[in-house]
Scaffold this motif. Sequence first.
Motif, PDB file in Angstrom:
ATOM      1  N   MET A   5      42.277  73.804   3.748  1.00 14.24           N
ATOM      2  CA  MET A   5      41.512  74.474   4.837  1.00 14.24           C
ATOM      3  C   MET A   5      41.789  73.605   6.220  1.00 14.24           C
ATOM      4  SD  MET A   5      37.240  75.246   5.279  1.00 14.24           S
ATOM      5  CE  MET A   5      36.662  75.614   6.826  1.00 14.24           C
ATOM      6  N   ARG A   6      42.110  74.203   7.106  1.00 20.30           N
ATOM      7  CA  ARG A   6      42.283  73.557   8.514  1.00 20.30           C
ATOM      8  C   ARG A   6      41.679  74.237   9.713  1.00 20.30           C
ATOM      9  NH1 ARG A   6      45.552  70.322  11.074  1.00 20.30           N
ATOM     10  NH2 ARG A   6      46.518  70.892  13.017  1.00 20.30           N
ATOM     11  N   ILE A   7      41.209  73.382  10.459  1.00 22.91           N
ATOM     12  CA  ILE A   7      40.503  74.044  11.808  1.00 22.91           C
ATOM     13  C   ILE A   7      41.165  73.241  12.985  1.00 22.91           C
ATOM     14  CG2 ILE A   7      38.486  74.133  12.916  1.00 22.91           C
ATOM     15  CD1 ILE A   7      36.856  73.744  10.411  1.00 22.91           C
ATOM     16  N   THR A   8      41.406  74.339  13.837  1.00 19.60           N
ATOM     17  CA  THR A   8      41.914  73.587  15.146  1.00 19.60           C
ATOM     18  C   THR A   8      41.160  74.163  16.258  1.00 19.60           C
ATOM     19  OG1 THR A   8      43.418  75.428  15.328  1.00 19.60           O
ATOM     20  CG2 THR A   8      44.506  73.621  14.264  1.00 19.60           C
ATOM     21  N   MET A 112      36.693  68.684   9.388  1.00 18.43           N
ATOM     22  CA  MET A 112      35.943  68.949  10.752  1.00 18.43           C
ATOM     23  C   MET A 112      36.406  67.558  11.339  1.00 18.43           C
ATOM     24  SD  MET A 112      34.469  71.193  12.226  1.00 18.43           S
ATOM     25  CE  MET A 112      34.011  72.091  10.741  1.00 18.43           C
ATOM     26  N   ILE A 113      36.323  66.282  10.847  1.00 18.98           N
ATOM     27  CA  ILE A 113      36.755  65.235  11.472  1.00 18.98           C
ATOM     28  C   ILE A 113      38.065  65.069  11.932  1.00 18.98           C
ATOM     29  CG2 ILE A 113      36.983  62.454  11.095  1.00 18.98           C
ATOM     30  CD1 ILE A 113      34.552  62.856   9.078  1.00 18.98           C
ATOM     31  N   ARG A 114      38.974  65.586  11.002  1.00 20.70           N
ATOM     32  CA  ARG A 114      40.349  65.621  11.347  1.00 20.70           C
ATOM     33  C   ARG A 114      40.585  66.595  12.608  1.00 20.70           C
ATOM     34  NH1 ARG A 114      42.543  67.617   6.743  1.00 20.70           N
ATOM     35  NH2 ARG A 114      42.348  65.330   5.817  1.00 20.70           N
ATOM     36  N   CYS A 115      40.153  67.506  12.561  1.00 18.26           N
ATOM     37  CA  CYS A 115      39.829  68.538  13.931  1.00 18.26           C
ATOM     38  C   CYS A 115      39.662  67.892  15.141  1.00 18.26           C
ATOM     39  CB  CYS A 115      39.235  69.859  13.636  1.00 18.26           C
ATOM     40  SG  CYS A 115      39.128  70.881  15.007  1.00 18.26           S
ATOM     41  N   PHE A 116      38.546  67.322  15.046  1.00 15.27           N
ATOM     42  CA  PHE A 116      38.055  66.777  16.536  1.00 15.27           C
ATOM     43  C   PHE A 116      38.690  65.344  16.644  1.00 15.27           C
ATOM     44  CE2 PHE A 116      35.321  70.210  15.975  1.00 15.27           C
ATOM     45  CZ  PHE A 116      35.113  70.574  17.288  1.00 15.27           C
ATOM     46  N   ASP A 117      39.240  64.695  15.628  1.00 21.48           N
ATOM     47  CA  ASP A 117      40.249  63.661  16.050  1.00 21.48           C
ATOM     48  C   ASP A 117      41.497  64.005  16.749  1.00 21.48           C
ATOM     49  OD1 ASP A 117      38.356  61.612  14.978  1.00 21.48           O
ATOM     50  OD2 ASP A 117      39.512  61.304  13.248  1.00 21.48           O
ATOM     51  N   GLU A 118      42.090  65.171  16.495  1.00 18.90           N
ATOM     52  CA  GLU A 118      43.224  65.839  16.952  1.00 18.90           C
ATOM     53  C   GLU A 118      42.845  66.294  18.423  1.00 18.90           C
ATOM     54  OE1 GLU A 118      44.492  68.624  14.289  1.00 18.90           O
ATOM     55  OE2 GLU A 118      45.245  67.212  12.841  1.00 18.90           O
ATOM     56  N   VAL A 119      41.724  66.875  18.495  1.00 16.63           N
ATOM     57  CA  VAL A 119      41.143  67.026  19.837  1.00 16.63           C
ATOM     58  C   VAL A 119      41.235  66.041  20.860  1.00 16.63           C
ATOM     59  CG1 VAL A 119      39.352  68.073  21.221  1.00 16.63           C
ATOM     60  CG2 VAL A 119      40.110  69.120  19.141  1.00 16.63           C
ATOM     61  N   ALA A 120      40.336  64.805  20.260  1.00 13.19           N
ATOM     62  CA  ALA A 120      40.289  63.535  21.149  1.00 13.19           C
ATOM     63  C   ALA A 120      41.778  63.242  21.379  1.00 13.19           C
ATOM     64  CB  ALA A 120      39.573  62.497  20.381  1.00 13.19           C
ATOM     65  N   GLN A 121      42.857  63.115  20.510  1.00  4.27           N
ATOM     66  CA  GLN A 121      44.000  62.396  20.699  1.00  4.27           C
ATOM     67  C   GLN A 121      44.946  63.669  21.745  1.00  4.27           C
ATOM     68  OE1 GLN A 121      46.390  62.308  17.278  1.00  4.27           O
ATOM     69  NE2 GLN A 121      47.853  60.876  18.249  1.00  4.27           N
ATOM     70  N   THR A 122      44.540  64.882  21.539  1.00  2.00           N
ATOM     71  CA  THR A 122      45.318  65.543  22.510  1.00  2.00           C
ATOM     72  C   THR A 122      44.921  65.507  24.055  1.00  2.00           C
ATOM     73  OG1 THR A 122      45.857  67.202  20.619  1.00  2.00           O
ATOM     74  CG2 THR A 122      46.234  68.000  22.916  1.00  2.00           C
ATOM     75  N   TYR A 123      43.649  65.591  24.250  1.00  4.48           N
ATOM     76  CA  TYR A 123      43.246  65.922  25.422  1.00  4.48           C
ATOM     77  C   TYR A 123      42.497  64.456  26.156  1.00  4.48           C
ATOM     78  CZ  TYR A 123      43.435  70.831  24.219  1.00  4.48           C
ATOM     79  OH  TYR A 123      43.872  71.986  23.738  1.00  4.48           O
ATOM     80  N   GLY A 124      42.096  63.384  25.209  1.00  2.00           N
ATOM     81  CA  GLY A 124      41.251  62.359  25.758  1.00  2.00           C
ATOM     82  C   GLY A 124      40.023  62.838  26.352  1.00  2.00           C
ATOM     83  N   GLU A 125      39.113  61.923  26.433  1.00  3.82           N
ATOM     84  CA  GLU A 125      37.760  62.248  26.900  1.00  3.82           C
ATOM     85  C   GLU A 125      37.619  63.009  28.183  1.00  3.82           C
ATOM     86  OE1 GLU A 125      34.435  59.890  25.540  1.00  3.82           O
ATOM     87  OE2 GLU A 125      35.798  58.982  24.176  1.00  3.82           O
ATOM     88  N   SER A 126      38.568  62.339  29.046  1.00  2.00           N
ATOM     89  CA  SER A 126      38.498  62.772  30.680  1.00  2.00           C
ATOM     90  C   SER A 126      38.962  64.400  30.607  1.00  2.00           C
ATOM     91  CB  SER A 126      39.017  61.973  31.724  1.00  2.00           C
ATOM     92  OG  SER A 126      40.216  61.618  31.356  1.00  2.00           O
ATOM     93  N   GLY A 127      40.383  64.489  29.792  1.00  2.00           N
ATOM     94  CA  GLY A 127      41.084  65.781  29.790  1.00  2.00           C
ATOM     95  C   GLY A 127      40.064  66.820  29.313  1.00  2.00           C
ATOM     96  N   TYR A 128      39.445  66.320  28.371  1.00  2.00           N
ATOM     97  CA  TYR A 128      38.642  67.482  27.519  1.00  2.00           C
ATOM     98  C   TYR A 128      37.378  68.007  28.489  1.00  2.00           C
ATOM     99  CZ  TYR A 128      35.463  69.132  24.176  1.00  2.00           C
ATOM    100  OH  TYR A 128      34.470  70.163  23.292  1.00  2.00           O
ATOM    101  N   ARG A 129      36.647  66.945  29.099  1.00  2.00           N
ATOM    102  CA  ARG A 129      35.836  67.287  30.108  1.00  2.00           C
ATOM    103  C   ARG A 129      36.246  68.177  31.220  1.00  2.00           C
ATOM    104  NH1 ARG A 129      30.630  66.905  31.782  1.00  2.00           N
ATOM    105  NH2 ARG A 129      30.160  66.627  33.979  1.00  2.00           N
ATOM    106  N   GLY A 130      37.519  67.916  31.534  1.00  2.00           N
ATOM    107  CA  GLY A 130      38.108  68.555  32.780  1.00  2.00           C
ATOM    108  C   GLY A 130      38.333  69.921  32.353  1.00  2.00           C
ATOM    109  N   LYS A 131      38.616  70.296  31.134  1.00  2.00           N
ATOM    110  CA  LYS A 131      39.123  71.717  30.753  1.00  2.00           C
ATOM    111  C   LYS A 131      37.873  72.554  30.195  1.00  2.00           C
ATOM    112  CE  LYS A 131      42.982  73.284  29.679  1.00  2.00           C
ATOM    113  NZ  LYS A 131      44.414  73.846  29.119  1.00  2.00           N
TER     114      LYS A 131
END
Length: 164
Positions: A5-8, A112-131
């Motif tokens: 199973m994979r979640i993105t 689930m952990i892998r999914c959100f670790d990838e999100v953090a790595q891709t966007y960073g916390e400030s990039g995530y908040r910005g989008k």
Amino acid sequence: MTSDMRITWTLAGSGWADCTLEDRQARVELTASYITSAPEELLTAVARLLAGEPETRAQFEAEPTAYRWIFYREGVDIWTRVLELRHGGDHDNKGTEIWSSQLGIDQLARTMIRCFDEVAQTYGESGYRGKWGEHFPLTELEALRRLWRTYQHPPNDVAGTTDC
């Protein structure tokens, strides 16, 4: 049981995210709006399963469509259903099942952990908040990670004690 199973989670625009859920049998794409705490709800639902709850839910609002995740736990097995609803307040029986799977609680938590670790790595916390428009769900991700580690490595019994 399905083990691949994979979640993105991809930030699609200001306040919008696309969530892809896939395994060997199927692939679905869900949309989430920042009007609700979709990522926090999803991470918290999986943490509740690790903590022993037999059923929990999370919901993504896609204005007006909604995607409701329903998780059932029996022992170490988790059954996941995702319903597409015309409106977020609709009863489950008005939804159309677009995804179902069975896997182990360990696999679900890791996914689930892998999914959100990838999100953090891709966007960073400030990039995530910005989008996304809201803070990255770090508190919920770390709570899930702590529960998963405890689940993986339960504390040792105290030497010399016996079960009654």
